[in-house]
Design an enzyme around this catalytic site. Structure first.
Site, short mmCIF file in Angstrom:
data_model
loop_
_atom_site.label_atom_id
_atom_site.label_comp_id
_atom_site.label_asym_id
_atom_site.label_seq_id
_atom_site.Cartn_x
_atom_site.Cartn_y
_atom_site.Cartn_z
N ARG A 69 70.18 -82.91 -14.54
CA ARG A 69 71.04 -83.92 -14.12
C ARG A 69 71.48 -84.43 -15.75
NH1 ARG A 69 66.28 -86.85 -11.96
NH2 ARG A 69 65.38 -84.66 -12.19
N HIS A 102 58.51 -85.04 -8.79
CA HIS A 102 59.63 -84.70 -8.64
C HIS A 102 61.06 -83.75 -8.44
CE1 HIS A 102 62.49 -83.17 -12.40
NE2 HIS A 102 61.47 -82.74 -13.18
#
Lengths: 210, 548
Positions: free
Chosen positions: B346, B326
């Site tokens: 994000r 990740h």
């Protein structure tokens, strides 16, 4: 460089390089760790619940070991996770409309109406939730407000352990939350898509590739 | 030449300098990409490192690629033998579910709906799993601008066309019904509008998708999901839950079918035999193996136990050399390293900034590309170093200046994490670095979760083929429930069938013959059960715990 701190965990003298969480300290002396551990730092699973007394303090506080810093001369006792048989079992599908939710609270959590307002649950909550108020709101039928109080509950069961009336506050809060979702959440876009799928109007086609 | 994360300290820009550049740099320019995606992956993604792959030497997938550390475990010898089972009385059930996360609970509930009796064995405690830690959300194509076909295409493309199309078809096709099932169980989802009749679900974008398809509850979707699932299974009288009962071996019958398992009862330091008509392995992934020295976002129990058990009894595995790192794990402070910052941050608009104040990748590109790009910045000296920890900056102040309300409602987990890091995310960016997050491959299954071994089913992260070689955000929470329920339903068709013949460890003896031929008989024993720093040894535990 790293400072070595000494603390006492479940009767063992432990030395660990700071900064470390209580959980990291508990692993530092080679003891096998097979319980009271889960998400290891995120603070969402409630497994690493413990009692903590800091140096110079008389008060014992509850904490999640993964998100609490180990401090010098701290005394820590992990609280084993126990699973007693649930006294009040309910089937969420049997609560069929909101008219019945107060009845369900009375039926499945009859002790809740007898809250002594001792605040034991509030003091036990490592997340700082207003548990006692959540119980009172559930009994009063103010379900949206009760659900909001338990929104960030991690189900560590410390309030259930602390309650002298056997109310099981976190489980009461969860039943109220579940009933609200199951009875009120009817997203129109989801309903339309399910209709399309059931009519056969929308299927993914594994062969039709761009 | 590849640079590895744990190699000698690499050149990087000091945090204070990077911070100053970030504060004074106007507009955050995007540094133009100098290499196509495939080259970026090959040069910088950890899967492509020289020491990240080997070939399996024994078993049903002999010759297949596998990460060497994982190969040692799945080609390991058994922890127990016949002598350990002498004089133990078996307990019988229809379905034995091994694993107490979302997949295991979904399987147990589906098997109950189909009328089967279930024992659910959890190594830690039911609910302690990666499921409860999931933050971002779950994919389901419900939007007007979306379709099952788009979800299907995005999933296959995101996985580099390596996924099994039949599994992806089942995954995306069941998604809307799974959301309805969750709501019926009492799970909340965020709405786009106020909660009135006609309200629609809030949809977020995920990296690598062509439509907003992530459904969520705040940024603790997994907690909301797992506490509802756990309550549902704990309240069901037809499910016997055995907490603190890791599975140490499967059982086979005369026909080579899976016929139960041997569990270790930690409380009483004794083995227990569970004889079952079908076994569903839902043991999760392998993050706690810390492949190539990476920190992990995974929970404590993610030690690849189910892979070892399934492979030993004859199931096939696939894509065992493919893992998801990740992009945004905590890099500093070190004692929290690996902790996850949700992709939701994000998705809502936060940018990644290197030590020169530049952006360097589309933040919503597929996860493997974003990870490779971050590792490239670090390897090429544009990383940021703080107390020896190297990473890049996640510009939360930029995001929160635009949308100051996010912290209190939508990004609760971020606020909590930043607080523990001692950082005010409105003022200071977080130092992040990729963290080992997900095992893309796993045991081969069909669309009912069935493996090549009759009587053995797999669901959740232990299974492979659903995500190919890279998983999209939100497809894991979906996968565990779709295939958990499929496996539970399929296994329940065996409920009530007669239990005949002998049950034992014949497959272990067969496996040991194979290990001997391959020269692997003196290798490690598996499953691991706990990470190395958990200080657990089965024999030592049995001996000391019995002494009292």
């Amino acid at each position: 460089m790293d400072e070595i701190i000494h603390l006492r965990i479940d009767g063992r003298d432990v030395a660990v390089a700071a900064p470390a969480s209580i959980l990291q300290a508990a692993m530092a002396d080679g003891t096998a760790l097979t319980a009271n551990v889960g998400c290891m730092g995120q603070g969402v699973c409630g497994a690493c619940r413990c009692l903590v007394r800091r140096e110079g303090e008389k008060q014992i506080a509850t904490a999640l070991a993964c998100e609490t810093r180990a401090e010098a001369a701290m005394q820590v006792s992990f609280i084993v996770y126990f699973t007693p048989d649930k006294p009040h079992r309910y089937d969420i599908a049997a609560i069929q409309d909101l008219w019945q939710l107060s009845d369900a609270v009375d039926r499945h959590f009859p002790e809740a109406a007898h809250c002594r307002h001792c605040s034991g649950c509030d003091r036990a909550c490592p997340k700082g939730l207003s548990v006692q108020q959540g119980v009172a709101l559930s009994v009063a039928g103010d379900f949206a407000a009760a659900a909001a109080i338990f929104e960030q509950c991690v189900m560590c069961n410390l309030c259930t352990l602390a309650c002298p009336e056997g109310i099981w506050p976190n489980h009461l809060g969860l039943m109220v939350r579940r009933a609200i979702a199951a009875l009120t959440l009817r997203p129109s876009d989801l309903i339309r898509r399910l209709n399309e799928i059931e009519r056969g109007a929308m299927t993914p086609d594994a062969t039709e590739k761009e | 030449m590849r640079t590895e994360p744990m190699a000698a300290p690499m050149a990087a820009i000091p945090f204070s300098v990077a911070l100053q550049t970030w504060q004074t740099m106007p507009g955050q320019p995007m540094r133009p990409s100098d290499s196509p995606p495939q080259t970026l992956l090959e040069r910088f993604h950890p899967d492509y490192a020289a020491q990240a792959t080997c070939r399996l030497m024994v078993g049903a997938s002999k010759g297949a690629r596998c990460h060497p550390l994982l190969a040692r475990i799945i080609q390991g010898n058994a922890l127990i033998g016949d002598v350990d089972l002498a004089a133990l009385a078996p307990v019988t059930t229809d379905i034995l579910v091994i694993g107490g996360g979302g997949a295991g609970v979904a399987a147990a509930l589906a098997a109950r709906e189909a009328g089967a009796d279930v024992i659910l064995a959890a190594k830690l405690r039911v609910g302690d799993s990666n499921t409860v830690m999931a933050e971002g959300g779950i994919q389901a194509a419900v939007g007007d601008d979306d379709s099952l076909q788009r979800h299907y295409d995005d999933t296959l493309k995101g996985g580099h066309q390596a996924a099994d199309p039949a599994l992806v078809e089942r995954l995306v096709g069941q998604a809307p019904a799974i959301i309805r099932w969750l709501i019926q169980l009492g799970m909340h989802f965020d709405l786009a509008d106020s909660p009135t009749p006609g309200a629609r679900l809030l949809r977020k974008r995920a990296g690598g998708t062509t439509a907003a398809r992530i459904l969520s509850y705040r940024d603790f979707t997994g907690l909301e999901m797992m506490r509802v699932l756990r309550e549902a299974v704990e309240l069901d009288r037809g499910v016997t839950i055995l907490n603190r009962h890791p599975a140490v071996e499967l059982l086979s019958n005369d026909h080579g079918h899976c016929a139960g398992a041997v569990l270790y009862d930690l409380e009483h330091a004794t083995l227990r035999i569970i004889r079952a008509r079908a076994v569903i392995l839902a043991t999760g992934g392998a993050g706690r193996l810390h492949l190539q020295g990476f920190a992990t976002s995974n929970h404590y129990g993610a030690t690849a136990d189910g892979l070892a058990l399934a492979y030993r009894i004859g199931a096939r595995v696939r894509d065992m050399d493919s893992f998801q790192f990740h992009p945004t794990g905590i890099a500093w402070p070190q004692h929290l390293a690996g902790g996850l910052i949700s992709e939701a941050v994000r998705s809502l608009g936060a940018k990644l900034i290197n030590g020169l104040g530049e952006r360097f990748i589309d933040e919503l590109a597929p996860r493997d590309l974003v990870t490779a790009a971050i590792l490239r910045e670090c390897a090429e000296g544009r990383g940021v170093v703080r107390d020896g920890q190297v990473g890049v900056l996640l510009d939360t102040p930029g995001l929160l200046a635009e949308k100051p309300d996010l912290l209190s409602r939508q990004l609760v987990s971020l606020a909590h994490l930043a607080d523990r890091c001692g950082i005010d995310p409105r003022r200071e960016p977080l130092l992040i670095r990729p963290t080992l997050h997900y095992q893309n491959g796993g045991v081969e299954i069909d669309r009912h979760g069935a493996t090549a071994v009759p009587g053995l089913y797999c669901a959740g992260e232990v299974a492979g083929g659903i995500h190919g070689r890279n998983r999209l955000m939100g497809n894991a929470l979906l996968d565990i429930l779709v295939f958990g329920r499929e496996a539970g339903k399929a296994a329940a068709t065996l409920a009530g069938t007669p239990l005949t013949g002998r049950v034992g460890l014949e497959h272990v003896r067969d496996w040991q013959r194979q290990l001997t031929y391959a020269g692997l008989i003196n290798g490690p024993r598996s499953p691991l059960l706990y990470p190395a720093y958990g200080n657990f040894d089965l024999r030592a535990h049995m001996a000391t715990a019995r002494k009292g």
